[in-house]
Structures are given as structure tokens and as C-alpha cells.
Design a protein around this motif. Structure first.
Motif, PDB file in Angstrom:
ATOM      1  N   VAL A  41       8.274   0.902  -8.732  1.00 53.64           N
ATOM      2  CA  VAL A  41       8.085  -0.405  -8.084  1.00 53.64           C
ATOM      3  C   VAL A  41       8.175  -0.293  -6.569  1.00 53.64           C
ATOM      4  O   VAL A  41       9.177   0.191  -6.031  1.00 53.64           O
ATOM      5  CB  VAL A  41       9.157  -1.418  -8.570  1.00 53.64           C
ATOM      6  CG1 VAL A  41       8.949  -2.774  -7.898  1.00 53.64           C
ATOM      7  CG2 VAL A  41       9.120  -1.552 -10.085  1.00 53.64           C
ATOM      8  N   ARG A  42       7.141  -0.757  -5.884  1.00 56.96           N
ATOM      9  CA  ARG A  42       7.198  -0.934  -4.418  1.00 56.96           C
ATOM     10  C   ARG A  42       6.929  -2.398  -4.116  1.00 56.96           C
ATOM     11  O   ARG A  42       5.991  -2.994  -4.654  1.00 56.96           O
ATOM     12  CB  ARG A  42       6.166  -0.060  -3.716  1.00 56.96           C
ATOM     13  CG  ARG A  42       6.082  -0.375  -2.223  1.00 56.96           C
ATOM     14  CD  ARG A  42       5.244   0.603  -1.462  1.00 56.96           C
ATOM     15  NE  ARG A  42       5.939   1.874  -1.274  1.00 56.96           N
ATOM     16  CZ  ARG A  42       5.524   2.833  -0.463  1.00 56.96           C
ATOM     17  NH1 ARG A  42       4.429   2.673   0.253  1.00 56.96           N
ATOM     18  NH2 ARG A  42       6.198   3.962  -0.348  1.00 56.96           N
ATOM     19  N   HIS A  43       7.767  -2.983  -3.253  1.00 64.79           N
ATOM     20  CA  HIS A  43       7.628  -4.409  -2.944  1.00 64.79           C
ATOM     21  C   HIS A  43       8.139  -4.665  -1.535  1.00 64.79           C
ATOM     22  O   HIS A  43       9.063  -3.996  -1.077  1.00 64.79           O
ATOM     23  CB  HIS A  43       8.421  -5.238  -3.971  1.00 64.79           C
ATOM     24  CG  HIS A  43       7.958  -6.653  -4.066  1.00 64.79           C
ATOM     25  ND1 HIS A  43       8.347  -7.626  -3.167  1.00 64.79           N
ATOM     26  CD2 HIS A  43       7.137  -7.262  -4.949  1.00 64.79           C
ATOM     27  CE1 HIS A  43       7.786  -8.771  -3.499  1.00 64.79           C
ATOM     28  NE2 HIS A  43       7.030  -8.589  -4.571  1.00 64.79           N
ATOM     29  N   GLY A  79       5.617   9.772   7.005  1.00 64.33           N
ATOM     30  CA  GLY A  79       4.257   9.281   6.910  1.00 64.33           C
ATOM     31  C   GLY A  79       4.261   7.817   6.456  1.00 64.33           C
ATOM     32  O   GLY A  79       5.251   7.366   5.889  1.00 64.33           O
ATOM     33  N   PRO A  80       3.194   7.100   6.707  1.00 62.22           N
ATOM     34  CA  PRO A  80       2.049   7.527   7.503  1.00 62.22           C
ATOM     35  C   PRO A  80       2.403   7.651   8.979  1.00 62.22           C
ATOM     36  O   PRO A  80       3.207   6.878   9.470  1.00 62.22           O
ATOM     37  CB  PRO A  80       1.017   6.400   7.271  1.00 62.22           C
ATOM     38  CG  PRO A  80       1.801   5.202   6.834  1.00 62.22           C
ATOM     39  CD  PRO A  80       3.034   5.715   6.171  1.00 62.22           C
ATOM     40  N   MET A  81       1.780   8.648   9.646  1.00 62.18           N
ATOM     41  CA  MET A  81       2.060   8.869  11.072  1.00 62.18           C
ATOM     42  C   MET A  81       1.113   8.050  11.925  1.00 62.18           C
ATOM     43  O   MET A  81      -0.045   7.854  11.553  1.00 62.18           O
ATOM     44  CB  MET A  81       1.749  10.343  11.422  1.00 62.18           C
ATOM     45  CG  MET A  81       2.816  11.309  11.082  1.00 62.18           C
ATOM     46  SD  MET A  81       2.384  12.937  11.756  1.00 62.18           S
ATOM     47  CE  MET A  81       1.118  13.511  10.625  1.00 62.18           C
ATOM     48  N   PRO A 132       0.814  -1.224   0.000  1.00 59.70           N
ATOM     49  CA  PRO A 132       0.000   0.000   0.000  1.00 59.70           C
ATOM     50  C   PRO A 132       0.846   1.273   0.000  1.00 59.70           C
ATOM     51  O   PRO A 132       1.997   1.257   0.428  1.00 59.70           O
ATOM     52  CB  PRO A 132      -0.788  -0.094   1.316  1.00 59.70           C
ATOM     53  CG  PRO A 132      -0.643  -1.492   1.792  1.00 59.70           C
ATOM     54  CD  PRO A 132       0.622  -2.043   1.210  1.00 59.70           C
ATOM     55  N   SER A 133       0.242   2.347  -0.488  1.00 59.06           N
ATOM     56  CA  SER A 133       0.918   3.647  -0.508  1.00 59.06           C
ATOM     57  C   SER A 133      -0.120   4.744  -0.710  1.00 59.06           C
ATOM     58  O   SER A 133      -1.068   4.572  -1.476  1.00 59.06           O
ATOM     59  CB  SER A 133       1.931   3.700  -1.652  1.00 59.06           C
ATOM     60  OG  SER A 133       2.391   5.025  -1.860  1.00 59.06           O
ATOM     61  N   THR A 134       0.050   5.839  -0.020  1.00 55.07           N
ATOM     62  CA  THR A 134      -0.743   7.047  -0.319  1.00 55.07           C
ATOM     63  C   THR A 134       0.163   8.073  -0.997  1.00 55.07           C
ATOM     64  O   THR A 134      -0.049   8.458  -2.153  1.00 55.07           O
ATOM     65  CB  THR A 134      -1.332   7.641   0.983  1.00 55.07           C
ATOM     66  OG1 THR A 134      -2.245   6.693   1.527  1.00 55.07           O
ATOM     67  CG2 THR A 134      -2.073   8.953   0.709  1.00 55.07           C
ATOM     68  N   ARG A 135       1.211   8.499  -0.289  1.00 59.89           N
ATOM     69  CA  ARG A 135       2.052   9.591  -0.752  1.00 59.89           C
ATOM     70  C   ARG A 135       2.858   9.242  -2.003  1.00 59.89           C
ATOM     71  O   ARG A 135       2.867   9.986  -2.990  1.00 59.89           O
ATOM     72  CB  ARG A 135       3.033  10.007   0.365  1.00 59.89           C
ATOM     73  CG  ARG A 135       2.428  10.839   1.449  1.00 59.89           C
ATOM     74  CD  ARG A 135       3.070  10.526   2.786  1.00 59.89           C
ATOM     75  NE  ARG A 135       2.543   9.250   3.238  1.00 59.89           N
ATOM     76  CZ  ARG A 135       1.498   9.134   4.047  1.00 59.89           C
ATOM     77  NH1 ARG A 135       0.958  10.197   4.564  1.00 59.89           N
ATOM     78  NH2 ARG A 135       0.997   7.943   4.356  1.00 59.89           N
ATOM     79  N   THR A 136       3.572   8.127  -1.964  1.00 64.07           N
ATOM     80  CA  THR A 136       4.535   7.842  -3.038  1.00 64.07           C
ATOM     81  C   THR A 136       3.809   7.556  -4.359  1.00 64.07           C
ATOM     82  O   THR A 136       4.175   8.109  -5.403  1.00 64.07           O
ATOM     83  CB  THR A 136       5.417   6.642  -2.637  1.00 64.07           C
ATOM     84  OG1 THR A 136       5.893   6.859  -1.310  1.00 64.07           O
ATOM     85  CG2 THR A 136       6.585   6.475  -3.575  1.00 64.07           C
ATOM     86  N   ARG A 137       2.779   6.710  -4.303  1.00 62.82           N
ATOM     87  CA  ARG A 137       2.087   6.354  -5.545  1.00 62.82           C
ATOM     88  C   ARG A 137       1.423   7.587  -6.164  1.00 62.82           C
ATOM     89  O   ARG A 137       1.548   7.864  -7.354  1.00 62.82           O
ATOM     90  CB  ARG A 137       1.049   5.256  -5.293  1.00 62.82           C
ATOM     91  CG  ARG A 137       0.499   4.648  -6.578  1.00 62.82           C
ATOM     92  CD  ARG A 137      -0.714   3.784  -6.343  1.00 62.82           C
ATOM     93  NE  ARG A 137      -1.816   4.508  -5.757  1.00 62.82           N
ATOM     94  CZ  ARG A 137      -2.573   5.394  -6.408  1.00 62.82           C
ATOM     95  NH1 ARG A 137      -2.338   5.661  -7.686  1.00 62.82           N
ATOM     96  NH2 ARG A 137      -3.550   6.025  -5.794  1.00 62.82           N
ATOM     97  N   ALA A 192      15.579   0.339   0.869  1.00 65.05           N
ATOM     98  CA  ALA A 192      15.764   1.698   0.332  1.00 65.05           C
ATOM     99  C   ALA A 192      14.441   2.324  -0.096  1.00 65.05           C
ATOM    100  O   ALA A 192      13.497   1.619  -0.506  1.00 65.05           O
ATOM    101  CB  ALA A 192      16.723   1.656  -0.869  1.00 65.05           C
ATOM    102  N   HIS A 193      14.394   3.631  -0.008  1.00 64.15           N
ATOM    103  CA  HIS A 193      13.261   4.436  -0.497  1.00 64.15           C
ATOM    104  C   HIS A 193      13.904   5.719  -1.036  1.00 64.15           C
ATOM    105  O   HIS A 193      13.836   6.781  -0.417  1.00 64.15           O
ATOM    106  CB  HIS A 193      12.298   4.707   0.659  1.00 64.15           C
ATOM    107  CG  HIS A 193      10.956   5.233   0.255  1.00 64.15           C
ATOM    108  ND1 HIS A 193      10.676   5.731  -1.006  1.00 64.15           N
ATOM    109  CD2 HIS A 193       9.797   5.334   0.959  1.00 64.15           C
ATOM    110  CE1 HIS A 193       9.417   6.110  -1.042  1.00 64.15           C
ATOM    111  NE2 HIS A 193       8.850   5.888   0.127  1.00 64.15           N
ATOM    112  N   PRO A 194      14.570   5.604  -2.211  1.00 63.51           N
ATOM    113  CA  PRO A 194      15.437   6.711  -2.644  1.00 63.51           C
ATOM    114  C   PRO A 194      14.728   8.036  -2.856  1.00 63.51           C
ATOM    115  O   PRO A 194      15.291   9.083  -2.510  1.00 63.51           O
ATOM    116  CB  PRO A 194      16.066   6.183  -3.947  1.00 63.51           C
ATOM    117  CG  PRO A 194      15.314   4.955  -4.316  1.00 63.51           C
ATOM    118  CD  PRO A 194      14.650   4.442  -3.078  1.00 63.51           C
TER     119      PRO A 194
HETATM  120  N1   CP Z   1       6.412   7.942   2.896  1.00 61.85           N
HETATM  121  C1   CP Z   1       5.787   6.988   2.211  1.00 61.85           C
HETATM  122  O1   CP Z   1       6.412   6.137   1.544  1.00 61.85           O
HETATM  123  O2   CP Z   1       4.422   7.031   2.307  1.00 61.85           O
HETATM  124  P1   CP Z   1       3.424   6.066   1.543  1.00 61.85           P
HETATM  125  O3   CP Z   1       3.592   4.690   2.154  1.00 61.85           O
HETATM  126  O4   CP Z   1       2.047   6.631   1.770  1.00 61.85           O
HETATM  127  O5   CP Z   1       3.812   6.048   0.089  1.00 61.85           O
END
Ligand code: CP
Length: 313
Positions: free
Chosen positions: A113-115, A272-274, A61-66, A142-144
Motif C-alpha cells: 500500500v502506498r498512499h 530516487g526519484p532524483m 505514483p511509483s517506479t522503484r517500489t512498485r 514511513a517507507h519501511p
Molecule cells: N524510492 C522510492 O520510493 O521511489 P518510487 O517513488 O519510484 O517508488
């Protein structure tokens, strides 16, 4: 890793990690992000990705990055597809490499890609024929682009990073953000880096070179110019690492009283998420020193800069 990321012509071909990218290349990406941010503010975003196709491949899952990758790509003129993993043939056993090859055959130019597994973006970068791979977070590796947007947010406040102290606090063990932040901030010459968390949430000694590691949260925050808070990443924990969230907040939650130990006007950051009331008090998260929404906003120009570096001539 650099031999996967850097093409024979010396250009960035994939973005899998910031480890080893070097100050010059990182500074160029941040400068480009700042220029694209200014262009967007003047409603003059260049259509650098017109005719290009970018596919979001998010296995977590992702809100910000996607969302910010999608907005970044669209604002640069690309076509964007959010690939629906749940209804795809990966559920019938198709390998991720075959999924990539299938989508590449449809002339996709880049995959975000997120995995959950460390190394998946690097594996895909090694198997891609033509498309660029951008790591949107793999396991605790990593989350560059988060590292870059955090660096830009800090640089917006402190032009000279060699004069500042940055404390990263919380669940360091499971955090890909902590690793990317440490890579980028070390490369940019931050004076002092501190990592803080309970013993059970700190990586083994030696995994955080160039960083002062402590379990003492008050000592970590003392005099810091930037305090980056991390959540407990329960989805990556094999066992319970803290007794209770209330006890954790008591010892490692960033409250106004704790923040008062930091430098005057210290920046408070969180990727985030906080989890409010666990690692951060709402009075701090929403307070005048919080740069949390500035981080979110910087995600778009940073991701524009990365896409442009990989895809535009
Ligand atoms: N910071 C971050 O990666 O947030 P998301 O999981 O919402 O993408």
C-alpha cells in the motif's frame, strides 16, 4: 504500532513502520535479504510464495517500489496483481477499507500500500482479516522497505555501523524516507546521525531524536561516511519553501566540491526519484562514489525478505 504489526505468536504480521521493530528483528530481515540475494545470484531463489497472491495498491505514483515489490513477489513464486486505482470503484466513493475487504474476499494474501495520507497502511492493517499489509510509503510518515534497503546498502560497505557517520540532507520535513532511515540506522547503532536542510524543510525540534540537526550543509557533509540526499517533495508542500531551485542547488546541492568534504570514498545515496541539478549534481549521481543503483538493486531482495517474513511458514 507494534501491537498492529506483531501477531500474538510474536511473528511479524504487517510491515507498517520500522519504529520500534528493534535491532534483532531488523538484522534478521537484512540477513534474510542478503541470503535471498545470494540465492538469486546462484539462480536458486526458493519458491517461498508459491500459491500466494500479492496485490499492489498504489494510490501515488511509483517506479522503484512498485516494480521491485512485483519482481520480488514473482521471483518467490507469488501471483501478483497491480490494482488499477484510476479505473476502480474507489472513484465511485468506495472506502479504502471496503476495497480491501473486497479484494481480501478474493483470497489475496498481501497488499502493498502506498498512499498520500499518513496512517493509511496502519488503518488497513487494523481492518484486514487475514491478509498482510506492507507499507510502500504513506505521506511523510514511513517507507519501511526503503529504510531497510538503505541499511542493507550501507551494511554492504560498513560491516560495523557503530563506527560510521551518516548525513541525511535535503527536504527532511516532507520525507518518509528520512524518518524510516533514521529509525533503522538508530536501531542498528550508527555512531552519528546528522539531518540537514534549510530551516523551512526541517521538522520541529524534538522530532528527530538522537540526530544532530543543522542548516549548514558543509558541516553536515564534513567527514561523513555516507551522504543520503533527498529531493524537494513538492507534492507534499502546502507552500513554496525555497526561493528557487537554482538558489537551493547553490546552498544544498551535492557537488563534487562539497562531496570532497566527506570521508574518502564516502557513499552517496538517494532513494530516487532524483532531480539532477536541484539536490544533486550529475557528476556525483553518476560518479564512482554513487550507490544509487545499488540501492535500487537491493530493493528486490529486501522486499523478498519482507514478503517471506510475513507470508511464508
Ligand atoms: N524510492 C522510492 O520510493 O521511489 P518510487 O517513488 O519510484 O517508488
Amino acid at each position: 504500532m507494534n501491537d498492529i504489526q506483531i501477531g500474538a505468536d510474536g511473528r511479524l504480521r504487517h510491515l507498517v513502520t520500522l519504529d520500534g521493530l528493534g535491532r534483532e528483528r531488523i538484522t534478521a530481515l537484512l540477513d534474510r535479504a542478503a541470503a535471498l540475494r545470494a540465492a538469486a545470484a546462484a539462480r536458486q531463489t526458493p519458491q517461498l510464495l508459491a500459491g500466494r497472491t500479492v496485490i499492489n495498491l498504489f494510490f501515488e505514483p511509483s517506479t522503484r517500489t512498485r516494480t521491485s515489490f512485483e519482481l520480488a513477489a514473482r521471483r518467490l513464486g507469488a501471483q501478483v496483481l497491480n490494482f488499477d486505482i484510476a479505473s476502480s470503484s474507489t472513484s465511485k466513493g468506495e472506502s479504502i477499507e471496503d476495497t480491501l475487504a473486497t479484494l481480501e474476499a478474493m483470497h489475496a494474501d498481501a497488499f502493498i500500500v502506498r498512499h498520500k495520507e499518513n496512517g493509511t497502511p496502519a488503518r488497513l492493517a487494523a481492518s484486514a482479516h487475514r491478509a498482510a499489509i506492507l507499507n510502500a510509503g504513506d505521506g511523510n510518515h514511513a517507507h519501511p522497505t526503503q529504510g531497510l534497503l538503505d541499511a542493507l546498502t550501507i551494511r554492504d560497505r560498513h560491516a560495523d555501523l557503530s563506527t560510521i557517520t551518516v548525513a541525511i540532507c535535503g527536504d527532511i520535513l516532507h520525507s518518509r524516507v528520512a524518518r524510516s532511515d533514521l529509525h533503522v540506522l538508530r536501531a542498528l547503532g550508527v555512531r552519528e546521525l546528522r539531518a540537514c536542510g534549510p530551516r523551512a524543510l526541517l521538522p520541529p525540534a524534538g522530532e528527530l531524536p538522537g540526530c544532530t540537526v543543522t542548516e549548514d550543509f558543509d558541516a553536515a557533509v564534513e567527514g561523513a561516511d555516507v551522504v543520503i540526499m533527498l529531493r524537494l517533495q513538492k507534492e507534499r508542500m502546502q507552500q513554496a519553501h525555497v526561493d528557487s531551485e537554482a538558489a537551493y542547488f547553490e546552498r544544498y546541492g551535492l557537488t563534487p566540491a562539497r562531496l570532497a568534504r566527506a570521508a574518502t570514498d564516502a557513499l552517496v545515496m538517494h532513494p530516487g526519484p532524483m532531480n539532477r541539478g536541484v539536490e544533486i549534481d550529475s557528476a556525483v549521481a553518476d560518479g564512482p562514489q554513487s550507490a544509487i543503483l545499488a540501492q535500487v538493486a537491493n530493493g528486490i531482495p529486501v522486499r523478498m525478505a519482507c514478503l517471506a517474513a510475513l507470508l511464508s511458514p
